[in-house]
Design a protein around this motif. Structure first.
Motif, PDB file in Angstrom:
ATOM      1  N   ALA A 305     -46.990  -2.870 -42.888  1.00 30.72           N
ATOM      2  CA  ALA A 305     -45.829  -2.264 -43.543  1.00 30.72           C
ATOM      3  C   ALA A 305     -45.634  -3.020 -44.852  1.00 30.72           C
ATOM      4  O   ALA A 305     -46.157  -4.124 -45.017  1.00 30.72           O
ATOM      5  N   GLU A 330     -57.267   3.812 -38.110  1.00 31.97           N
ATOM      6  CA  GLU A 330     -58.455   4.626 -38.407  1.00 31.97           C
ATOM      7  C   GLU A 330     -59.436   3.904 -39.322  1.00 31.97           C
ATOM      8  O   GLU A 330     -60.519   4.394 -39.595  1.00 31.97           O
ATOM      9  N   ARG A 433     -45.323   7.388 -47.255  1.00 33.35           N
ATOM     10  CA  ARG A 433     -46.136   8.209 -46.374  1.00 33.35           C
ATOM     11  C   ARG A 433     -45.970   9.634 -46.918  1.00 33.35           C
ATOM     12  O   ARG A 433     -44.882   9.984 -47.391  1.00 33.35           O
TER      13      ARG A 433
HETATM   14  P1  AMP Z   1     -51.411   1.831 -38.193  1.00 33.48           P
HETATM   15  O1  AMP Z   1     -52.532   2.762 -38.013  1.00 33.48           O
HETATM   16  O2  AMP Z   1     -50.421   1.891 -37.076  1.00 33.48           O
HETATM   17  O3  AMP Z   1     -51.893   0.440 -38.432  1.00 33.48           O
HETATM   18  O4  AMP Z   1     -50.576   2.273 -39.478  1.00 33.48           O
HETATM   19  C1  AMP Z   1     -51.180   2.455 -40.720  1.00 33.48           C
HETATM   20  C2  AMP Z   1     -50.119   2.772 -41.754  1.00 33.48           C
HETATM   21  O5  AMP Z   1     -49.237   1.649 -41.921  1.00 33.48           O
HETATM   22  C3  AMP Z   1     -50.674   3.020 -43.126  1.00 33.48           C
HETATM   23  O6  AMP Z   1     -51.173   4.333 -43.260  1.00 33.48           O
HETATM   24  C4  AMP Z   1     -49.467   2.732 -44.004  1.00 33.48           C
HETATM   25  O7  AMP Z   1     -48.590   3.834 -44.077  1.00 33.48           O
HETATM   26  C5  AMP Z   1     -48.754   1.620 -43.268  1.00 33.48           C
HETATM   27  N1  AMP Z   1     -49.102   0.344 -43.889  1.00 33.48           N
HETATM   28  C6  AMP Z   1     -50.045  -0.540 -43.498  1.00 33.48           C
HETATM   29  N2  AMP Z   1     -50.091  -1.603 -44.337  1.00 33.48           N
HETATM   30  C7  AMP Z   1     -49.168  -1.381 -45.304  1.00 33.48           C
HETATM   31  C8  AMP Z   1     -48.748  -2.085 -46.491  1.00 33.48           C
HETATM   32  N3  AMP Z   1     -49.270  -3.253 -46.837  1.00 33.48           N
HETATM   33  N4  AMP Z   1     -47.787  -1.507 -47.248  1.00 33.48           N
HETATM   34  C9  AMP Z   1     -47.233  -0.324 -46.922  1.00 33.48           C
HETATM   35  N5  AMP Z   1     -47.594   0.383 -45.822  1.00 33.48           N
HETATM   36  C10 AMP Z   1     -48.538  -0.120 -45.030  1.00 33.48           C
END
Ligand code: AMP
Length: 542
Positions: A305, A330, A433
């Motif tokens: 995040a 993914e 998003r």
């Molecule tokens: P997950 O598959 O649960 O790890 O979630 C992935 C999503 O988390 C990404 O597509 C982003 O929307 C969000 N995310 C991951 N790292 C970041 C970051 N450094 N800044 C903002 N959003 C992030």
């Protein structure tokens, strides 16, 4: 003409063999439910993984069968990763924080044969078992002395299984493209979807994460993964560390406990750690109240995040270099890493403060592009926003058992669902998003930038921004805020006026609502779908 080089498969067994021969004396320290500081070496860990695999060989499984885990980060979970993958099975890590219905769905969809559970999760397993009739056994990750009372009919003791296997057990030869691990993403809508990693993708990703400008893992490092092993393989740390020979420190079920994290960092001399922003907030709160320092910690990677600047600045004061990372389940997960501090000399203080918040530059192996609504590629000018697409050898080509479906809008590119800018130096910044984008009068407002600016207010603990219906602009931002412990007197006017000059004037939210707690998903992300539902009857003041 082909090159004349050996066709050696990239398999997890090769990490195990390298780990036991070359890095055998490297240490693994774990917090477990039955031992606050278990410690042993990679050599011992991999010998036990062979023993476990020897016992599993009697289970009448076939290659590709799923062995699941519902477990915290510790050495037994680590052994299970290797015993199952090197035997040709798929290690399916399950997130225990999901709702019971999601857990039942995932276990049945994955057709898990055996599930390895921490003793903490025995009551959860008992409630799931009647709905998961095809699970043949529940292996409790402890010894006979600590086996809990359970109504599970087919409960097995982990240590008994290990003791029954031989250290001489030989793993079968494997194809590098064979599946080795499975992790479901918990989207906010629809059923969770399974991402199926291969031996090859896991090795290439681990190599990628080890590079100096990525996580930079070497034999001199002591790595504390506070990212869970049940969520995207703890960002590949359990593979990269034995490859490099780095010491691994596992926090068990104490990932949210600032005092234990500080103790682990100081006692084990941790140099590198990775976690989501919430984890760092917990650690910082503990350091502030106890007055402790964390002298050995050199670098921390913050991902999952957007990271508030306040966390980075507080970590600066402790001498820790915080780097933002971005990725997805993914993507195995690492896509970009922000190592701007390494090239800090090139930036003015002001530029650095801005660039360090970005998600970072793609590591070699990950290609990025941003496109507009018509799919036309946008320039890397740091200004143009577009849907972010990725491709590369550790990025998912389709979801498990959805192979026939049309997962990609554009052949060969994975649609991340994120909206981003990319600048001329390759620094990518997530602005939203796709489904959270706020469009006010036809123009995009970045909810993440507004949230960052709001969280930097010292009286704000957490903030989320959603687009809400507006009669004139079709949508305007509504800011939803959890006040910090010393922020009970914070007013909407004070907060909104603090945003002036920090974000574009027309991005300043039209209203602020205070709330006790924001709804979060099982992986700690704010559930904007739920927030939109909660505030659907809200009306902006005239
Ligand atoms: P997950 O598959 O649960 O790890 O979630 C992935 C999503 O988390 C990404 O597509 C982003 O929307 C969000 N995310 C991951 N790292 C970041 C970051 N450094 N800044 C903002 N959003 C992030």
């Amino acid at each position: 003409m082909n090159g004349l080089i050996m066709d050696a498969p990239l398999t997890i067994t090769s990490i195990l063999e390298h780990g036991e021969k070359v890095n055998g004396s490297g240490e693994i320290v774990s917090v477990t439910s039955d031992n606050p500081r278990h410690r042993y070496t990679y050599r011992e860990a991999f010998a036990r993984a062979r023993q476990l695999a020897g016992s599993m060989a009697g289970w009448n499984l076939t290659a590709g069968d799923r062995i699941a885990t519902l477990a915290w980060n510790d050495y037994r979970h680590f052994e299970t990763y290797y015993a199952s993958a090197c035997s040709g099975y798929v290690c399916h890590t399950i997130n225990p924080r999901l709702f019971p219905e999601q857990l039942v769905y995932i276990i049945n969809h994955a057709e898990d044969r055996y599930i390895f559970i921490d003793p903490d999760f025995v009551p959860l397993a008992e409630s799931l078992a009647p709905e998961c009739p095809d699970v043949r056994g529940w292996v409790v990750l402890t010894g006979e002395d600590n086996m809990p009372e359970t109504s599970l009919e087919n409960a097995l003791c982990y240590e008994t299984l290990v003791a029954a296997g031989s250290v001489e057990f030989q793993f079968p030869p494997l194809d590098e493209n064979a599946a080795c691990a499975l992790c479901y993403t918990s989207g906010t809508t629809g059923n969770p979807k399974g991402v199926l990693y291969s031996h090859r993708s896991t090795i290439l990703h681990a190599y990628g994460t080890m590079m100096p400008d990525a996580l930079g893992i070497s034999r001199r490092d002591v790595v504390l993964p506070i990212v869970p092993m049940f969520h995207v393989n703890a960002w590949g740390n359990p593979y990269a560390c034995p490859m490099a020979g780095a010491k691994l420190v596992f926090p068990g079920n104490k990932m949210g406990d600032g005092a234990t994290l500080a103790a682990l960092i100081n006692e084990e001399k941790v140099t590198l750690s990775a976690g989501v922003p919430t984890v760092w907030l917990g650690l910082l709160a503990h350091l502030k109240s106890s007055g402790e320092r964390i002298e050995t910690l050199r670098r921390m990677v913050v991902g999952g995040a957007a990271c508030p600047l306040s966390i980075m600045e507080e970590m600066d004061a402790y001498g820790v270099d915080s780097c933002v990372g971005w990725g997805m389940t993914e993507m195995s997960p690492l896509g970009t890493l922000n190592n701007s501090s390494a090239s800090r000399d090139d930036y003015t203080e002001e530029e650095f403060a801005k660039v360090r918040l970005k998600a970072g530059r793609p590591i070699f192996g990950v290609e990025l592009k941003i496109v507009d609504d018509e799919g036309v590629e946008l320039p890397w000018d740091g200004e143009s926003f577009g849907s972010l697409k990725v491709r590369g050898p550790w990025i998912c080509s389709n979801y498990f058992k959805l192979e026939g479906s049309d997962a990609h809008e554009e052949e060969g590119w994975f649609e991340t669902g994120d909206v981003a800018t990319i600048d001329a130096d390759g620094y990518m910044a997530i602005t939203d998003r796709t489904k959270d984008v706020i469009k006010s009068g036809g123009e995009w407002i970045s909810s993440i930038e507004v949230e960052n600016a709001a969280t930097n207010h010292p009286k704000v603990a957490e903030a989320a921004v959603i687009g809400h219906y507006h009669p004139k602009w079709s949508e305007r931002p509504l800011l939803i805020v959890v006040r910090g412990s010393d922020g009970q007197d914070l007013t909407a006017e004070e907060l909104l006026s603090s945003l002036e000059g920090k974000i574009a004037k027309w991005w300043i939210p039209d209203a602020v609502e205070f709330i006790d707690e924001l709804p979060h998903t099982a992986t700690g992300k704010v559930q904007k779908v739920k927030l939109r539902e909660m505030y659907k009857d809200f009306a902006f003041p005239e």
